[in-house]
Design an enzyme around this catalytic site. Structure first.
Site, PDB file in Angstrom:
ATOM      1  N   ASP A 180     -12.775  18.508  22.393  1.00 17.68           N
ATOM      2  CA  ASP A 180     -13.648  17.029  22.195  1.00 17.68           C
ATOM      3  C   ASP A 180     -15.023  16.501  22.882  1.00 17.68           C
ATOM      4  O   ASP A 180     -15.691  15.963  22.090  1.00 17.68           O
ATOM      5  CB  ASP A 180     -12.444  16.316  22.822  1.00 17.68           C
ATOM      6  CG  ASP A 180     -10.966  15.626  21.850  1.00 17.68           C
ATOM      7  OD1 ASP A 180     -10.861  16.213  20.477  1.00 17.68           O
ATOM      8  OD2 ASP A 180     -10.736  14.367  22.265  1.00 17.68           O
ATOM      9  N   CYS A 214      -5.487  21.922  25.419  1.00 17.08           N
ATOM     10  CA  CYS A 214      -6.451  20.426  25.211  1.00 17.08           C
ATOM     11  C   CYS A 214      -5.803  19.967  24.211  1.00 17.08           C
ATOM     12  O   CYS A 214      -5.221  19.865  23.513  1.00 17.08           O
ATOM     13  CB  CYS A 214      -7.930  20.768  24.707  1.00 17.08           C
ATOM     14  SG  CYS A 214      -9.238  21.425  26.007  1.00 17.08           S
ATOM     15  N   ASP A 215      -6.489  18.792  23.798  1.00 19.56           N
ATOM     16  CA  ASP A 215      -6.562  16.887  23.725  1.00 19.56           C
ATOM     17  C   ASP A 215      -5.342  16.676  22.603  1.00 19.56           C
ATOM     18  O   ASP A 215      -4.322  16.601  22.968  1.00 19.56           O
ATOM     19  CB  ASP A 215      -7.677  16.464  23.453  1.00 19.56           C
ATOM     20  CG  ASP A 215      -8.760  16.480  24.547  1.00 19.56           C
ATOM     21  OD1 ASP A 215      -8.939  17.270  24.976  1.00 19.56           O
ATOM     22  OD2 ASP A 215      -8.991  15.007  24.812  1.00 19.56           O
ATOM     23  N   LYS A 216      -6.127  17.094  21.926  1.00 21.28           N
ATOM     24  CA  LYS A 216      -5.059  16.934  19.920  1.00 21.28           C
ATOM     25  C   LYS A 216      -3.813  18.150  19.872  1.00 21.28           C
ATOM     26  O   LYS A 216      -3.564  17.750  19.061  1.00 21.28           O
ATOM     27  CB  LYS A 216      -5.625  17.059  18.820  1.00 21.28           C
ATOM     28  CG  LYS A 216      -7.147  16.166  18.761  1.00 21.28           C
ATOM     29  CD  LYS A 216      -6.014  14.912  19.552  1.00 21.28           C
ATOM     30  CE  LYS A 216      -7.604  13.485  19.896  1.00 21.28           C
ATOM     31  NZ  LYS A 216      -8.068  14.376  21.514  1.00 21.28           N
ATOM     32  N   CYS A 270     -10.250  20.740  30.730  1.00 19.40           N
ATOM     33  CA  CYS A 270     -11.822  19.740  32.256  1.00 19.40           C
ATOM     34  C   CYS A 270      -9.881  18.590  33.127  1.00 19.40           C
ATOM     35  O   CYS A 270      -9.669  18.458  33.009  1.00 19.40           O
ATOM     36  CB  CYS A 270     -12.519  18.578  30.955  1.00 19.40           C
ATOM     37  SG  CYS A 270     -13.319  19.516  29.996  1.00 19.40           S
ATOM     38  N   GLU A 315     -13.627   9.139  19.785  1.00 18.53           N
ATOM     39  CA  GLU A 315     -13.940   8.465  21.412  1.00 18.53           C
ATOM     40  C   GLU A 315     -14.704   8.139  21.490  1.00 18.53           C
ATOM     41  O   GLU A 315     -16.333   8.708  20.885  1.00 18.53           O
ATOM     42  CB  GLU A 315     -13.084   9.335  22.176  1.00 18.53           C
ATOM     43  CG  GLU A 315     -12.343  10.660  22.057  1.00 18.53           C
ATOM     44  CD  GLU A 315     -11.620  11.504  22.584  1.00 18.53           C
ATOM     45  OE1 GLU A 315      -9.731  11.259  23.087  1.00 18.53           O
ATOM     46  OE2 GLU A 315     -12.618  12.027  23.638  1.00 18.53           O
ATOM     47  N   SER A 368     -12.209   8.853  25.307  1.00 19.81           N
ATOM     48  CA  SER A 368     -12.253   9.937  26.281  1.00 19.81           C
ATOM     49  C   SER A 368     -10.672   9.492  27.856  1.00 19.81           C
ATOM     50  O   SER A 368     -11.170   8.666  28.123  1.00 19.81           O
ATOM     51  CB  SER A 368     -12.952  10.805  26.187  1.00 19.81           C
ATOM     52  OG  SER A 368     -12.775  11.941  26.781  1.00 19.81           O
TER      53      SER A 368
END
Length: 554
Positions: free
Chosen positions: A80, A121-123, A194, A444, A470
């Site tokens: 992202d 991570c995110d997705k 992150c 985002e 985000s």
């Protein structure tokens, strides 16, 4: 025991299948054992995934130690941070569904007996969890772990969001390009997701409460040897699930989803977790609504504030017991479903073994930051179905705000105005046609939110969007506004200068227009032409549900 994988390896008719598996180097002895898929999202682009082969190798070692045969498969991922604020971000949320589909295809196509999921991570994390719910075989998840925080020249912790804020500061003249360059080289010092309580770490932490990951999954740093041991333990533990016949939906159910929602409110995770956990619950057959989220927020205290809500990072939470410390506080206060099952036992037993809160990083209920959760559902004539805000990362001075709408039909147009100094104190920035279908992909908005913060406007300017934020976003930023503009939601009817009223305490979001005026504008509104007419984004726009439903594909 009868195994799913017998469908590809037992009997005379499966001689060709066995021959192909032996071409992989497998022996007859290995084929007698359960076949366990090790599903990795390793790649050389995403810092959180750079080291996942090491995690996968450790998982495979654990599986072999416990009597299984591991076979690795891989799936995709989108970073992202790298995809932010350009066309690439259209593909981020979209990739969640692609990941879920790819895992389903690989597992069903080869009839694996169990699987261990390795995202970071995110997705990628929610995509794999959605697949787990669909497949309902013995399943565990172990992530790559969080990145360590950076340090600035004064020794203060920094992270990726520090850079996004720095862009606004340089633009405003409050930071030199040389200082920004220093941060660029130091803010992301290791591999890993992150370092704040951003989306990736939020959902990796929630995986513990959901019961599919061992304690420590969300908080043990990527570069610690403890992460390797955790991966080996995960490989061994999944074999115990196989032996006992415990499948994903024996763990991922109404009770565990509830516990995940409570934990989310207690640590004030990314607003994206509301999107993802809602979609996961749908896949698990126990759907939740925005009303459910609102009710849980109302009775769950916010007891942890990690960046962007505070100065500390995931590594600091890990030092005081991680998610177990938070669940201990919540469990002892009677806020969790103790009847929930996890991959390592009963939630009741886990709570009994959880460490006491340190009182600073993890607070007790009596000393909570607030009596309500860190995330807040918003509703009103501008968001009839929902909007969401990370209340814990918002200046209390902006909990109640009214101001004129500054309307933009894309993120790019809004950023141009913000960096161009065209946004004034008191304004309410409205970014629309960035929803799940209208974006498409529900981009985002970290660049505009960080620009507002970096330019010193976070205590004076609010931002509203049918897109999302985000996990690093902070300030009075209300996303997921539903219905979205592309569906003709009220956000599509707002005009420059309309007064918007925000009350985060009460959870209301309204535009000062009569029902008659809104109806008149709606009659004149025309839906926009599709932005993409071919490829995955075209299909996604046609099939995706609204944000309040989790933006899953129908």
């Amino acid at each position: 025991m009868q195994l799913r994988s017998d469908a590809v390896k037992k009997g005379l008719a499966r001689a060709p299948h066995r021959s192909l598996l032996k071409a992989d180097g497998l022996t007859d002895e290995e084929l007698e054992r359960p076949l366990v898929a090790v599903v990795s999202a390793q790649n050389e682009v995403i810092p959180g995934h750079l080291h996942l082969q090491q995690i996968a190798d450790a998982v495979k070692a654990g599986i072999r130690m416990a009597g299984g045969t591991p076979l690795q498969i891989n799936t995709i991922g989108v970073c992202d941070g790298i995809a932010m604020n350009h066309e690439g971000m259209h593909y981020s949320l979209t990739s969640r569904e692609v990941i879920a589909d790819s895992v389903e295809c690989a597992i069903q196509g080869h009839q694996f007996d169990a699987m261990v999921l390795i995202p970071s991570c995110d997705k990628i994390v929610p995509g794999m969890l959605i697949a787990a719910a669909r497949l309902n075989i013995p399943t565990m998840l172990v992530s790559g772990g969080p990145m360590l925080a950076g340090r600035d020249r004064r020794g203060c912790q920094t992270d990726l969001n520090t850079l996004f804020d720095a862009v606004g500061q340089v633009t405003a003249g409050t930071m030199t390009p040389e200082e920004c360059a220093w941060l660029e080289n130091t803010a992301c010092p290791t591999c890993g997701s992150c370092s704040g309580m951003f989306t990736a770490n939020s959902i990796c932490c929630l995986a513990e409460a959901l019961g599919l990951a061992l304690p420590g999954n969300g908080t043990v740093p990527a570069v610690y040897s403890e992460r390797i041991r955790l991966a080996k333990q995960t490989g061994m533990q999944v074999m115990e699930l196989v032996e006992k016949g415990i499948t994903a939906l024996d763990i991922l159910n109404e009770a565990s989803i509830y516990n995940g929602m409570v934990l989310d409110m207690a640590f004030g995770g990314s607003t994206n977790t509301m999107l993802h956990l809602t979609a996961i619950a749908h896949a698990a057959g126990c759907p939740v609504t925005m009303q459910d989220w609102d009710e849980i927020s109302a009775r769950t205290p916010n007891i942890v504030r990690i960046a962007p809500a505070g100065p500390l990072h995931i590594e600091d939470l890990n030092t005081v017991g991680g998610i177990s410390a938070i669940l201990g506080v919540l469990g002892r206060a009677g806020l969790l479903r103790e009847d929930a099952c996890t991959c390592h036992g009963c939630m009741k037993d886990w709570i009994a073994a959880c460490p006491q809160a340190d009182g600073e990083i993890v607070r007790e209920v009596a000393n909570a930051y607030s009596a309500q959760g860190g995330l807040k559902v918003m509703q009103g004539n501008l968001a009839p179905d929902c909007g969401v805000v990370k209340k814990s990362a918002c200046d209390p001075a902006m909990y109640v705000h009214s101001g004129p709408a500054r309307v933009f039909d894309s993120e790019e147009a809004a950023c141009e105005a913000i960096f161009g100094g065209k946004i004034n104190p008191g304004d309410v920035v409205v970014i629309r046609y960035e929803g799940p279908a209208g974006g498409p992909g529900m981009r985002e908005m970290l660049t505009p939110t960080s620009a507002i913060c970096g330019m010193g406007l976070a205590s004076f300017v609010a931002l509203i969007t049918d897109g999302r934020f985000s996990g690093a976003s902070k300030g009075p930023c209300i996303g997921h506004v539903s219905p979205e503009a592309a569906a003709g939601g009220p956000i599509a009817l707002v005009q420059e200068g309309d007064i918007i009223d925000i009350d985060i305490n009460e959870g209301t979001l309204d535009v000062r227009l009569s029902d008659e005026e809104l109806a008149s504008r709606r009659a004149a509104w025309q839906p926009p032409a599709p932005k993409y007419t071919t490829g995955v984004l075209s299909r996604y726009a046609k099939l995706v549900s609204s944000a309040d439903k989790g933006a899953y594909l129908s």
